[in-house]
Each structure stands twice: as C-alpha cells, then as structure tokens.
Design an enzyme around this catalytic site. Structure first.
Site, PDB file in Angstrom:
ATOM      1  NE  ARG A   1      -3.943   0.595   1.862  1.00  0.00           N
ATOM      2  CZ  ARG A   1      -5.196   0.799   2.296  1.00  0.00           C
ATOM      3  NH1 ARG A   1      -5.430   1.642   3.283  1.00  0.00           N
ATOM      4  NH2 ARG A   1      -6.206   0.159   1.746  1.00  0.00           N
TER       5      ARG A   1
ATOM      6  CG  HIS B   1      -8.391   0.189  -3.034  1.00  0.00           C
ATOM      7  ND1 HIS B   1      -7.659  -0.919  -2.652  1.00  0.00           N
ATOM      8  CD2 HIS B   1      -9.062   0.587  -1.903  1.00  0.00           C
ATOM      9  CE1 HIS B   1      -7.873  -1.173  -1.376  1.00  0.00           C
ATOM     10  NE2 HIS B   1      -8.712  -0.274  -0.897  1.00  0.00           N
TER      11      HIS B   1
ATOM     12  CD  GLN C   1     -13.056  -1.471  -1.075  1.00  0.00           C
ATOM     13  OE1 GLN C   1     -12.275  -1.331  -0.155  1.00  0.00           O
ATOM     14  NE2 GLN C   1     -14.261  -2.003  -0.904  1.00  0.00           N
TER      15      GLN C   1
ATOM     16  CG  ASP D   1     -13.243   6.482  -1.523  1.00  0.00           C
ATOM     17  OD1 ASP D   1     -13.091   6.372  -0.295  1.00  0.00           O
ATOM     18  OD2 ASP D   1     -12.288   6.407  -2.329  1.00  0.00           O
TER      19      ASP D   1
ATOM     20  CB  CYS E   1     -14.135   1.549  -0.335  1.00  0.00           C
ATOM     21  SG  CYS E   1     -13.671   3.285  -0.233  1.00  0.00           S
TER      22      CYS E   1
ATOM     23  NE  ARG F   1     -10.565  -5.008   0.287  1.00  0.00           N
ATOM     24  CZ  ARG F   1      -9.792  -4.015   0.740  1.00  0.00           C
ATOM     25  NH1 ARG F   1     -10.343  -2.984   1.348  1.00  0.00           N
ATOM     26  NH2 ARG F   1      -8.484  -4.019   0.539  1.00  0.00           N
TER      27      ARG F   1
HETATM   28  N1   CP Z   1     -11.380   0.134   2.175  1.00  0.00           N
HETATM   29  C1   CP Z   1     -10.113   0.063   2.639  1.00  0.00           C
HETATM   30  O1   CP Z   1      -9.166  -0.198   1.887  1.00  0.00           O
HETATM   31  O2   CP Z   1     -10.007   0.240   3.983  1.00  0.00           O
HETATM   32  P1   CP Z   1      -8.657   0.444   4.804  1.00  0.00           P
HETATM   33  O3   CP Z   1      -8.056   1.754   4.374  1.00  0.00           O
HETATM   34  O4   CP Z   1      -9.085   0.439   6.238  1.00  0.00           O
HETATM   35  O5   CP Z   1      -7.714  -0.691   4.489  1.00  0.00           O
HETATM   36  N1  NVA Z   2      -9.764   6.860  -1.732  1.00  0.00           N
HETATM   37  C1  NVA Z   2      -9.464   6.444  -0.395  1.00  0.00           C
HETATM   38  C2  NVA Z   2      -9.711   4.994  -0.209  1.00  0.00           C
HETATM   39  C3  NVA Z   2      -9.539   4.500   1.205  1.00  0.00           C
HETATM   40  C4  NVA Z   2      -9.753   3.040   1.323  1.00  0.00           C
HETATM   41  C5  NVA Z   2      -8.018   6.796  -0.070  1.00  0.00           C
HETATM   42  O1  NVA Z   2      -7.148   6.609  -0.936  1.00  0.00           O
HETATM   43  O2  NVA Z   2      -7.757   7.252   1.039  1.00  0.00           O
END
Ligand code: CP
Ligand code: NVA
Length: 302
Positions: free
Chosen positions: A101, A128, A131, A219, A259, A287
């Site tokens: 990530r 993502h 997701q 989101d 999400c 997930r």
């Molecule tokens: N939706 C999602 O990716 O959640 P987190 O940021 O908690 O991993």
């Molecule tokens: N768009 C958001 C998604 C979080 C799961 C971010 O990147 O923070």
C-alpha cells in the site's frame, strides 16, 4: 496471473476467475481443501494507514497456511530513502509474496518487476483493485451480478477507487456513472482509453446520475495524501452526498456501498449509512474472501 497490480491489467476472464474462487473461499472458510500458502512467508509493506486491508490480508494469508509480517514503511529503510528497486531485490530473495500500500502506482510495478515475487496492489493513488473485486463479489451476492446494472459513483471521481471502477466497467458489461464536481472528474485520457470498451458516463449532477441506478457508491472526499486539500474538497463535494433524496430517484431496491472508512455527514448521511449497514459490512467482509482468491491464484506453486 502472477501479480495483481491494477484493475486495468485484469482481463474479463481473470476477474471472473477471482469472483468464482472468492465465492468458494467464503463458502469453505475454515475447511479449505488446500492451503496454497503453506510454508510461505509474505510481507505487507504499507506507507499509508489501513484497517480493512491490513486485517483481511493478515488473516487471509494465515488462513491459507502462510505466515505474514507487517512492515510499515516508517520502520524499514524504504522510509529513509532506500530505493524501491533495492528493497524489492532484497525482499525477493527472502519472501514468497508482497502486498503493498503506497502512493505511486509505479512503485508497486517496480517492486513486482525487481522482486520477481507475486505482488499485490493494496491501494495506490491510482488504483484499489482488491476493493473493487470485493465490491463485485458483494454485488453478485446482493443483485445476482453487476451485468446489465447501473453503478453510480458519487464524490471524488478522480480518486483511486473511482479509477478502479472505471476499469471494471471497461472489462465487464454494466454502465458506470460518475457524479463529481469539476476538478474532481476522471482524467480525460484515462476515460478515453476505458471508453473504448466500457460504458462510462460522467456528470456533475448527482440527482440525474443516480436516476434508476442499482448501486450507489461513494468513497471519502479526502483520500490519504490529500489532507492539505481538505477544506477545498469538502466545499467542492458538499452536494455529492448519498442521502435519502438521492435514494428516492435510484432504482427500487438499490444498494448503497462505500469502501470505508465512512465520514457521516460528509459523503453519506448517518441515517443512510445505518439503513444500509448490512450491505456495507458484507462488503468489508468480502475483502477477506476476494483477497484469499487473489492470493491463491498468484501464489508460487510449491
Ligand atoms: N477500504 C479500505 O481499503 O479500507 P482500509 O483503508 O481500512 O484498508
Ligand atoms: N480513496 C481512499 C480509499 C480509502 C480506502 C483513499 O485513498 O484514502
């Protein structure tokens, strides 16, 4: 399939293979016939916060027989400037797979190339994919499939989750509508490429966009890394909230998805969130199942 780097790089067949295996993973949780990660050690390398992604990958890797270490980029030399290429070459000699990530999509791609181990994109600024695969699994469960449906994404149409939805629409047979204010709409070149195979409509009118939609999706308005733009974003997106007014013009039985994490009173009202909590938390649970399917499909065979 060796890696899961983006929705853009997935074929329609690969998406369906993941969704089918995800369903099996869910149905057979706790009594899997094979443990594809037995004897393997995977790392989660995270430069951004996470609840769902971290927990679901840590649990999923263990449930598939592997062991897992969590590495915050702040704790490893990557955070002090060691190049991703070098980090990848070191880790590739020791680990069996990596879940990353981070900010730059190119970092995940470089890692996969230089480490030569199965690599999963667990969120970048661009995409993502894990997701959206879990979301597609949830839509299958709730509506029998996304095929022929209308999915409406409301809010930051340029964010990673919206971008991955665009590629899902380019691969599968459904209409994607994106309602976002000017300045937060998807990149024109990306849209042009995705529209070669997908039905994607962009508008700045949320009420018009959700008319007849089967899925209302949102989101956060302020993605990780965009905190300095928070005030401006909150102002620009103030009218792009999932609430009762929007739900009234959606298709009867429309589902609400997010999400997560959710900010009540911003992208969704507290009332709408609670009324749709069972879908939202099934979505979060999926997930785990979708990612276990991904792990099984990309893991090195012993
Ligand atoms: N939706 C999602 O990716 O959640 P987190 O940021 O908690 O991993
Ligand atoms: N768009 C958001 C998604 C979080 C799961 C971010 O990147 O923070």
């Amino acid at each position: 399939m060796k890696h899961l780097l983006s929705m853009e790089s997935l074929t329609r067949d690969a998406i369906y293979s993941i969704l089918e295996l995800a369903e099996t993973m869910k149905a057979t949780r706790g009594r899997h016939e094979k443990l594809p990660l037995a004897g393997q050690c995977w790392a989660l390398i995270f430069s951004k916060s996470s609840t769902r992604t971290r927990v679901s990958f840590e649990v999923g890797i263990r449930e598939l027989g592997g062991s897992v270490m969590f590495l915050s980029s702040a704790d490893i030399q990557l955070g002090r400037g060691e190049p991703i290429k070098d980090t990848a070459r070191v880790m590739g000699r020791m680990l069996d797979g990596a879940v990353i990530r981070t900010f730059l999509q190119s970092d995940v791609e470089i890692f996969s190339e230089y480490s030569q181990i199965p690599t999963v994109n667990a969120l970048t600024d661009d995409e993502h994919p894990c997701q959206i695969l879990a979301d597609l699994q949830t839509i299958r469960e709730k509506l029998g499939g996304v095929e022929g449906r209308i999915v409406c994404f409301i809010g930051d149409g340029a964010c990673n989750v919206a971008r991955s939805w665009i590629w899902a629409a380019a691969r599968l047979d459904f209409e994607l509508r994106i309602a976002a204010p000017q300045g937060y709409q998807p990149d024109a070149q990306l849209l042009e490429r995705a529209r070669q195979s997908g039905r994607i409509v962009v508008s700045s009118d949320p009420l018009e966009a959700v008319r007849g939609a089967d899925v209302l999706y949102t989101d956060v308005w302020v993605s990780m890394g965009k905190e300095e733009e928070a005030a401006e974003r909150l102002r620009a997106m103030a009218h792009y909230q999932i609430n009762d007014t929007l739900l009234q013009v959606a298709a009867p039985g429309a589902i609400v998805m997010h999400c997560l994490p959710a900010y009540r009173g911003k992208e969704i009202t507290a009332e709408t969130f609670e009324a749709h909590a069972s879908t939202l938390f099934d979505q979060a649970e999926n997930r785990l199942h979708a990612q276990k399917a991904i792990l099984q499909l990309i893991a090195r065979r012993s």
